[in-house]
Design a protein around this motif. Structure first.
Motif, PDB file in Angstrom:
ATOM      1  N   ASN A  61       3.606  20.786  34.423  1.00 28.44           N
ATOM      2  CA  ASN A  61       2.835  21.882  33.840  1.00 28.44           C
ATOM      3  C   ASN A  61       1.388  21.817  34.303  1.00 28.44           C
ATOM      4  O   ASN A  61       0.810  20.732  34.413  1.00 28.44           O
ATOM      5  CB  ASN A  61       2.805  21.813  32.309  1.00 28.44           C
ATOM      6  CG  ASN A  61       4.169  21.862  31.686  1.00 28.44           C
ATOM      7  OD1 ASN A  61       4.648  20.849  31.198  1.00 28.44           O
ATOM      8  ND2 ASN A  61       4.802  23.010  31.695  1.00 28.44           N
ATOM      9  N   TYR A  62       0.821  23.001  34.522  1.00 26.12           N
ATOM     10  CA  TYR A  62      -0.630  23.133  34.650  1.00 26.12           C
ATOM     11  C   TYR A  62      -1.167  23.435  33.258  1.00 26.12           C
ATOM     12  O   TYR A  62      -0.747  24.401  32.620  1.00 26.12           O
ATOM     13  CB  TYR A  62      -0.986  24.271  35.614  1.00 26.12           C
ATOM     14  CG  TYR A  62      -2.465  24.357  35.943  1.00 26.12           C
ATOM     15  CD1 TYR A  62      -3.375  24.857  35.016  1.00 26.12           C
ATOM     16  CD2 TYR A  62      -2.935  23.941  37.174  1.00 26.12           C
ATOM     17  CE1 TYR A  62      -4.732  24.920  35.317  1.00 26.12           C
ATOM     18  CE2 TYR A  62      -4.295  23.999  37.483  1.00 26.12           C
ATOM     19  CZ  TYR A  62      -5.191  24.487  36.552  1.00 26.12           C
ATOM     20  OH  TYR A  62      -6.531  24.553  36.848  1.00 26.12           O
ATOM     21  N   LYS A  63      -2.053  22.589  32.736  1.00 23.34           N
ATOM     22  CA  LYS A  63      -2.597  22.750  31.402  1.00 23.34           C
ATOM     23  C   LYS A  63      -4.105  22.953  31.485  1.00 23.34           C
ATOM     24  O   LYS A  63      -4.820  22.152  32.089  1.00 23.34           O
ATOM     25  CB  LYS A  63      -2.289  21.539  30.526  1.00 23.34           C
ATOM     26  CG  LYS A  63      -0.805  21.196  30.415  1.00 23.34           C
ATOM     27  CD  LYS A  63      -0.024  22.280  29.705  1.00 23.34           C
ATOM     28  CE  LYS A  63      -0.333  22.321  28.234  1.00 23.34           C
ATOM     29  NZ  LYS A  63       0.540  23.300  27.515  1.00 23.34           N
ATOM     30  N   GLY A  64      -4.590  24.030  30.883  1.00 25.50           N
ATOM     31  CA  GLY A  64      -6.009  24.347  30.910  1.00 25.50           C
ATOM     32  C   GLY A  64      -6.751  23.808  29.701  1.00 25.50           C
ATOM     33  O   GLY A  64      -6.222  23.773  28.588  1.00 25.50           O
ATOM     34  N   GLU A  65      -7.989  23.376  29.911  1.00 26.96           N
ATOM     35  CA  GLU A  65      -8.897  22.963  28.837  1.00 26.96           C
ATOM     36  C   GLU A  65      -8.262  21.954  27.882  1.00 26.96           C
ATOM     37  O   GLU A  65      -8.252  22.125  26.660  1.00 26.96           O
ATOM     38  CB  GLU A  65      -9.388  24.196  28.068  1.00 26.96           C
ATOM     39  CG  GLU A  65     -10.264  25.139  28.869  1.00 26.96           C
ATOM     40  CD  GLU A  65     -11.558  24.478  29.337  1.00 26.96           C
ATOM     41  OE1 GLU A  65     -12.202  23.805  28.518  1.00 26.96           O
ATOM     42  OE2 GLU A  65     -11.892  24.607  30.524  1.00 26.96           O
ATOM     43  N   GLN A  66      -7.732  20.899  28.442  1.00 24.03           N
ATOM     44  CA  GLN A  66      -7.131  19.836  27.637  1.00 24.03           C
ATOM     45  C   GLN A  66      -8.206  18.835  27.200  1.00 24.03           C
ATOM     46  O   GLN A  66      -9.016  18.383  28.024  1.00 24.03           O
ATOM     47  CB  GLN A  66      -6.051  19.118  28.442  1.00 24.03           C
ATOM     48  CG  GLN A  66      -4.892  20.004  28.842  1.00 24.03           C
ATOM     49  CD  GLN A  66      -4.030  20.383  27.647  1.00 24.03           C
ATOM     50  OE1 GLN A  66      -3.287  19.567  27.114  1.00 24.03           O
ATOM     51  NE2 GLN A  66      -4.137  21.640  27.222  1.00 24.03           N
ATOM     52  N   LEU A  67      -8.217  18.493  25.909  1.00 23.46           N
ATOM     53  CA  LEU A  67      -9.151  17.501  25.409  1.00 23.46           C
ATOM     54  C   LEU A  67      -8.827  16.137  25.998  1.00 23.46           C
ATOM     55  O   LEU A  67      -7.682  15.667  25.949  1.00 23.46           O
ATOM     56  CB  LEU A  67      -9.095  17.435  23.887  1.00 23.46           C
ATOM     57  CG  LEU A  67      -9.621  18.666  23.133  1.00 23.46           C
ATOM     58  CD1 LEU A  67      -9.369  18.509  21.637  1.00 23.46           C
ATOM     59  CD2 LEU A  67     -11.113  18.870  23.411  1.00 23.46           C
ATOM     60  N   LEU A  68      -9.829  15.482  26.548  1.00 21.17           N
ATOM     61  CA  LEU A  68      -9.610  14.162  27.124  1.00 21.17           C
ATOM     62  C   LEU A  68      -9.150  13.170  26.064  1.00 21.17           C
ATOM     63  O   LEU A  68      -8.348  12.264  26.354  1.00 21.17           O
ATOM     64  CB  LEU A  68     -10.901  13.674  27.786  1.00 21.17           C
ATOM     65  CG  LEU A  68     -11.411  14.501  28.982  1.00 21.17           C
ATOM     66  CD1 LEU A  68     -12.749  13.965  29.463  1.00 21.17           C
ATOM     67  CD2 LEU A  68     -10.409  14.490  30.119  1.00 21.17           C
ATOM     68  N   SER A  69      -9.639  13.346  24.855  1.00 20.78           N
ATOM     69  CA  SER A  69      -9.270  12.414  23.787  1.00 20.78           C
ATOM     70  C   SER A  69      -7.775  12.460  23.481  1.00 20.78           C
ATOM     71  O   SER A  69      -7.196  11.457  23.048  1.00 20.78           O
ATOM     72  CB  SER A  69     -10.068  12.727  22.517  1.00 20.78           C
ATOM     73  OG  SER A  69      -9.810  14.055  22.081  1.00 20.78           O
ATOM     74  N   GLU A  70      -7.126  13.618  23.683  1.00 22.11           N
ATOM     75  CA  GLU A  70      -5.701  13.713  23.424  1.00 22.11           C
ATOM     76  C   GLU A  70      -4.879  12.903  24.419  1.00 22.11           C
ATOM     77  O   GLU A  70      -3.707  12.608  24.167  1.00 22.11           O
ATOM     78  CB  GLU A  70      -5.258  15.182  23.443  1.00 22.11           C
ATOM     79  CG  GLU A  70      -5.805  15.996  22.269  1.00 22.11           C
ATOM     80  CD  GLU A  70      -5.259  17.394  22.227  1.00 22.11           C
ATOM     81  OE1 GLU A  70      -4.488  17.767  23.158  1.00 22.11           O
ATOM     82  OE2 GLU A  70      -5.581  18.137  21.289  1.00 22.11           O
ATOM     83  N   TYR A  71      -5.480  12.580  25.551  1.00 21.21           N
ATOM     84  CA  TYR A  71      -4.816  11.766  26.569  1.00 21.21           C
ATOM     85  C   TYR A  71      -5.370  10.338  26.564  1.00 21.21           C
ATOM     86  O   TYR A  71      -5.133   9.580  27.505  1.00 21.21           O
ATOM     87  CB  TYR A  71      -4.999  12.398  27.948  1.00 21.21           C
ATOM     88  CG  TYR A  71      -4.269  13.721  28.090  1.00 21.21           C
ATOM     89  CD1 TYR A  71      -3.035  13.786  28.723  1.00 21.21           C
ATOM     90  CD2 TYR A  71      -4.803  14.893  27.567  1.00 21.21           C
ATOM     91  CE1 TYR A  71      -2.361  14.983  28.843  1.00 21.21           C
ATOM     92  CE2 TYR A  71      -4.128  16.099  27.673  1.00 21.21           C
ATOM     93  CZ  TYR A  71      -2.911  16.145  28.307  1.00 21.21           C
ATOM     94  OH  TYR A  71      -2.244  17.341  28.416  1.00 21.21           O
TER      95      TYR A  71
END
Length: 723
Positions: free
Chosen positions: A314-324
């Motif tokens: 998947n291409y995911k836009g505007e993902q929070l770095l903290s979630e990863y």
């Protein structure tokens, strides 16, 4: 060698009256079934509801679509397709129960995914071309290997013996640039002891939905060594699929004006991401040993290994770095907390085990002892393969191993009091252990659950002069699936229980067939949909104390003459949850989440359970080698969740298909089998599947619906040449 010469090509009256009817008077379907599936299939005197498809019927229904669409003409079935064509990811429901509750076996070997318990037929491209018989049992049915049968059982068999050498070429073309190419060859009996059968297949389609393409490849290889009393067979078959994702569905506004819109990949600015795909390879190894000790005793065992590996991207836009679990990026005076990225979610698993059966048969008694064990080990891995900020390529943001052990044993006894009356009893014990070390969104949650199930069954059958009647009771227990366990430490799901009461009667003559079956399925702690979904379209479920399904299934067929016949079926049902509390996410006017808001409901309809399902096939045979068919299907209104809210529902629909089959023999080749079908000739706009997300915003409850549209008028034509 009598065993070798048995085939499944014709089933007399039942075959003429087509696929929807049950076994013929002589019960040839059951008698000709290989021993490895006979142990779990229902015979003529078994008091459970069943539908059999023989090889001739399957051939008419095989045009490259997934197996659910082959079953679509049978009673109480509703099918769906993410791509809108029946190729790629497809869905199956029987009596309203989804594929996670339908026990699927391939030659008696479990096929359901061990963790999700779902059935992904996209991993078996063109498997129908190797199948010679299918039995569908509705309700709990007889004991089966693998996941609990909680609404239906589907048994597929490929292990036939072809006495003579053969070669077949099949090429089909249809709408949406759909191609199916199949090559089949068989050695026939060599030295009266060996056979070898092989198939190569490729299916490709652009799909009805935008970019919902499929590129599917498969092979099947089966070799057997046959002696008078002993058979040894090895099957190896594999499927490789690459499908552009279409599992998100579309909104109500898009449904009206842009039915083929696909939101997958649109997080990427500009053109949609071109590799928003699902990629998976699954290979099956099956080794069977059958031995007939004498006229009364028959032994069978089989070992199996299923190897699966693949990912979706998947291409995911505007993902929070903290979630990863990645720190924010500081560039000078700027702190970057989110980024666009491309991720892959991998599955890497092994599923292996053994099944066995011992059958004793004499004049009045038939006793079968059987069972099996299986072990699943699988890794769930998440990778970021590209990011604008903050990641090294190949960064692994979760790695969650899991395993499952499943052990079952059963004993069946069928006793004939007289030529007409018989008793059937069956008891199954099943042990299940799940162990999961973390989840993507809950990496610290460790789950280790054990279940012990006892599933009894009993029934009486009456068979005489073309009349067959039965009554039966069966109990089933079923463990939750992986997504259910992710609920949390304090909200772990309970197992489900089902009490299934069935009664049926049928009458057969040379020209006429009619049957009626009554059922009452009482559930305890059934896991039901809440209407909420996660980021891949999977629904979350909760236990409800009391719910039920009850209905009547009607079937009939009539041969008007040598050139015309009809068969039809209809199911009328009531599917209810007596009481449950719906929980919706609660937001203030600025969309700040406040928690959850509970709404009490009573006596509401179970999601995706239409009150009416009906179909018919009207067949004309104006010449010996020519057949025309009108094929109709009606599915009533379905609710998207369990609230029975009309604004959260799918409209009823009726589709009309037409089919023509021309058979030519000894015209350059041994046989030409030409089949053409036009689907949805009335160009009906309909959606057999969807999703719902309910919420409360500033004190007002609302909901968003998603839909999976099916294609309008489309066609498929195929030419099968037997050399």
């Amino acid at each position: 060698m009598k065993r070798i010469l048995l085939t499944l090509s014709y089933l007399g009256v039942a075959g003429i009256l087509h696929a929807q009817q049950t076994t013929a008077v002589a019960d040839s379907f059951y008698q000709l079934s290989p021993i490895e599936v006979k142990a779990i299939r229902a015979g003529e005197k078994t008091p459970f509801t069943k539908t059999n498809l023989n090889k001739a019927a399957i051939q008419k229904l095989n045009q490259g679509q997934d197996i659910p669409f082959v079953l679509n003409r049978t009673p109480s079935v509703v099918v769906s397709s993410d791509a809108g064509t029946g190729i790629g990811y497809t869905g199956l429901r029987i009596r309203g129960t989804d594929a996670t509750r339908i026990n699927i076996t391939l030659n008696g070997i479990p096929y359901n995914d061990a963790e999700s318990q779902g059935t992904f037929f996209v991993n078996l491209p063109d498997f129908t071309s190797s199948v010679n018989s299918i039995q569908i049992q509705r309700g709990v049915g007889t004991s089966s290997n693998g996941t609990g049968a909680f609404g239906a059982t589907v048994s597929l068999s490929t292990n036939e013996v072809n006495e003579k050498p053969y070669a077949e070429l099949n090429n089909s073309y249809g709408s949406f640039n759909t191609w199916k190419n199949t090559v089949k060859v068989g050695s026939g009996l060599i030295n009266n002891a060996f056979t070898l059968d092989a198939r190569l297949s490729r299916i490709a389609s652009d799909g009805y939905i935008d970019r919902a393409s499929s590129d599917l490849q498969a092979f099947y290889l089966s070799g057997a060594y046959l002696r008078e009393r002993t058979t040894l067979r090895l099957n190896v078959f594999s499927g490789k699929e690459k499908t552009y994702q279409a599992w998100n569905g579309i909104s109500a506004s898009r449904l009206k004006n842009d039915r083929t819109y696909n939101p997958a990949g649109t997080d990427k600015p500009g053109e949609p991401y071109d590799n928003e795909t699902d990629n998976y390879n699954q290979t099956h190894y099956q080794l069977f040993l059958d031995h007939q000790v004498n006229s009364r005793w028959h032994l069978n065992t089989a070992f199996f290994l299923t190897r699966g590996k693949g990912y979706y991207e998947n291409y995911k836009g505007e993902q929070l770095l903290s979630e990863y679990r990645v720190p924010d990026v500081v560039l000078g005076d700027t702190t970057i907390t989110s980024t666009d990225l491309v991720r892959q979610k991998w599955l890497d698993n092994y599923f292996y085990g053994q099944i066995f059966s011992i059958r004793y048969k004499q004049e009045k008694h038939e006793i079968t002892l059987g069972g099996g064990w299986s072990r699943y080990t699988g890794d769930h891995i998440g990778k970021v393969i590209w990011a604008k900020y903050g990641f090294d390529n190949g960064y692994i943001y979760y790695n969650n191993p899991a395993n499952k052990t499943d052990i079952n044993g059963f004993a069946k006894w069928q006793y004939s009091f007289t030529n007409a009356w018989s008793l059937f009893t069956d008891i199954q014990y099943r042990y299940v252990q799940h162990q999961m070390k973390g989840f993507e969104d809950n990496p610290t949650l460790q789950v280790k659950r054990k279940f012990n199930f006892v599933n009894p069954k009993i029934g009486i059958n009456y068979l005489v002069n073309g009349w067959n009647a039965f009554v039966s009771y069966a109990a089933a227990n079923k463990e939750p699936n992986r997504d259910d366990f992710e609920a949390g430490v304090l909200s772990q799901p309970k197992h489900e229980q089902l009490h299934d009461f069935e009664a049926g009667v049928e009458k057969r003559t040379d020209k006429f067939y009619a049957a009626a079956n009554l059922y009452y399925m009482l559930y305890k702690n059934q896991l039901v949909l809440t209407g909420q979904i996660n980021d891949v379209g999977a629904a979350t479920r909760i236990n409800v104390p009391d719910s039920y399904r009850t209905g009547i299934e009607l079937q009939a067929g009539y041969i008007f003459s040598t050139w015309a016949n009809i068969n039809a079926n209809a199911t009328f049902s009531r599917n209810k949850i007596k009481a449950f509390t719906e929980y919706v996410e609660d937001y203030d006017a600025d969309w700040n989440k406040l928690g959850y808001f509970g709404i009490a409901h009573e006596n509401t309809s179970i999601a995706f359970s239409p009150a009416v399902i009906a179909g018919y096939d009207l067949n004309f045979l104006p010449a010996k080698n020519l057949e025309f068919s009108l094929l109709g299907k009606y599915v009533g209104k379905q609710y998207l969740d369990n609230t029975q809210n009309k604004t959260r529902s799918l409209n009823d629909f009726y589709t009309q298909d037409i089919r023509a089959i021309l058979t030519l023999k000894n015209k350059f080749f041994k046989q030409w089998y030409i089949i053409g079908q036009v689907n949805n000739v009335l160009n009906k706009k309909y959606e057999p599947n969807g999703w719902n997300y309910a919420y409360r915003l500033d004190g007002t409850v609302g909901a968003d619906n998603g839909y999976y549209p099916m294609a309008g008028t489309n066609f498929m034509i195929g030419v099968n040449i037997s050399l």
